[in-house]
Design a protein around this motif. Structure first.
Motif, mmCIF file in Angstrom:
data_model
loop_
_atom_site.group_PDB
_atom_site.id
_atom_site.type_symbol
_atom_site.label_atom_id
_atom_site.label_comp_id
_atom_site.label_asym_id
_atom_site.label_seq_id
_atom_site.Cartn_x
_atom_site.Cartn_y
_atom_site.Cartn_z
ATOM 1 N N SER A 163 0.856 -1.180 0.000
ATOM 2 C CA SER A 163 0.000 0.000 0.000
ATOM 3 C C SER A 163 0.890 1.226 0.000
ATOM 4 C CB SER A 163 -0.901 0.022 1.228
ATOM 5 O OG SER A 163 -1.574 1.261 1.313
ATOM 6 N N ALA A 164 0.633 2.146 -0.913
ATOM 7 C CA ALA A 164 1.418 3.374 -0.949
ATOM 8 C C ALA A 164 0.597 4.555 -0.447
ATOM 9 C CB ALA A 164 1.915 3.643 -2.363
ATOM 10 N N GLY A 165 -0.520 4.276 0.238
ATOM 11 C CA GLY A 165 -1.340 5.332 0.825
ATOM 12 C C GLY A 165 -0.706 5.849 2.098
ATOM 13 N N SER A 166 -1.467 6.582 2.868
ATOM 14 C CA SER A 166 -0.911 7.198 4.080
ATOM 15 C C SER A 166 -0.472 6.156 5.111
ATOM 16 C CB SER A 166 -1.917 8.166 4.695
ATOM 17 O OG SER A 166 -3.126 7.500 5.003
ATOM 18 N N TRP A 167 -1.274 5.091 5.317
ATOM 19 C CA TRP A 167 -0.898 4.068 6.288
ATOM 20 C C TRP A 167 0.298 3.258 5.811
ATOM 21 C CZ3 TRP A 167 -2.292 3.309 11.189
ATOM 22 C CH2 TRP A 167 -3.414 3.971 11.660
ATOM 23 N N GLY A 168 0.293 2.874 4.552
ATOM 24 C CA GLY A 168 1.407 2.099 4.014
ATOM 25 C C GLY A 168 2.710 2.873 4.035
ATOM 26 N N THR A 169 2.629 4.156 3.708
ATOM 27 C CA THR A 169 3.818 5.004 3.735
ATOM 28 C C THR A 169 4.346 5.146 5.156
ATOM 29 O OG1 THR A 169 3.001 6.205 1.816
ATOM 30 C CG2 THR A 169 4.727 7.260 3.100
ATOM 31 N N ALA A 170 3.448 5.297 6.124
ATOM 32 C CA ALA A 170 3.865 5.422 7.525
ATOM 33 C C ALA A 170 4.535 4.136 8.014
ATOM 34 C CB ALA A 170 2.665 5.762 8.404
ATOM 35 N N VAL A 171 3.944 2.992 7.672
ATOM 36 C CA VAL A 171 4.527 1.707 8.076
ATOM 37 C C VAL A 171 5.888 1.512 7.413
ATOM 38 C CG1 VAL A 171 4.250 -0.801 7.912
ATOM 39 C CG2 VAL A 171 2.328 0.618 8.592
ATOM 40 N N ALA A 231 2.513 -0.214 -5.084
ATOM 41 C CA ALA A 231 1.367 0.666 -5.298
ATOM 42 C C ALA A 231 0.518 0.142 -6.447
ATOM 43 C CB ALA A 231 1.841 2.080 -5.597
ATOM 44 N N ARG A 232 -0.751 0.467 -6.424
ATOM 45 C CA ARG A 232 -1.642 0.038 -7.493
ATOM 46 C C ARG A 232 -1.340 0.785 -8.786
ATOM 47 N NH1 ARG A 232 -7.846 1.490 -7.072
ATOM 48 N NH2 ARG A 232 -6.785 2.911 -5.691
ATOM 49 N N ARG A 233 -1.068 2.091 -8.661
ATOM 50 C CA ARG A 233 -0.753 2.904 -9.848
ATOM 51 C C ARG A 233 0.750 3.032 -9.993
ATOM 52 N NH1 ARG A 233 -3.096 8.319 -8.709
ATOM 53 N NH2 ARG A 233 -2.788 7.651 -6.584
ATOM 54 N N PRO A 234 1.287 2.823 -11.212
ATOM 55 C CA PRO A 234 2.733 2.905 -11.403
ATOM 56 C C PRO A 234 3.297 4.316 -11.206
ATOM 57 C CG PRO A 234 1.624 2.190 -13.429
ATOM 58 C CD PRO A 234 0.583 2.392 -12.395
ATOM 59 N N ALA A 235 2.470 5.340 -11.313
ATOM 60 C CA ALA A 235 2.944 6.720 -11.169
ATOM 61 C C ALA A 235 3.300 7.064 -9.733
ATOM 62 C CB ALA A 235 1.877 7.700 -11.669
ATOM 63 N N VAL A 236 2.818 6.283 -8.793
ATOM 64 C CA VAL A 236 3.093 6.555 -7.375
ATOM 65 C C VAL A 236 4.402 6.013 -7.057
ATOM 66 C CG1 VAL A 236 2.318 6.152 -5.009
ATOM 67 C CG2 VAL A 236 0.655 6.497 -6.808
#
Length: 55
Positions: free
Chosen positions: A27-35, A50-55
């Motif tokens: 996960s590259a969202g806020s929780w995944g980034t924090a972990v 991440a789901r999207r390659p641009a992230v």
């Protein structure tokens, strides 16, 4: 040394071997980034998926 819950703790476990721990965060969202940041700060080699390659 860092301070956590009123006591001093080492930043990285003293029981680690010379090998580097590896972790994958799905996960590259806020929780995944924090972990991922917490694991990276602890010395792990982290890969973030991440789901999207641009992230």
């Amino acid at each position: 040394m860092t301070r956590a819950w009123g006591r001093e703790t080492p930043a990285v476990s003293q029981h680690r071997t010379a090998d580097v721990a590896r972790a994958a965060v799905c996960s590259a969202g806020s929780w995944g980034t924090a972990v991922a940041k917490i694991l990276g700060d602890a010395g792990a080699d982290v890969t973030v998926h991440a789901r999207r390659p641009a992230v």
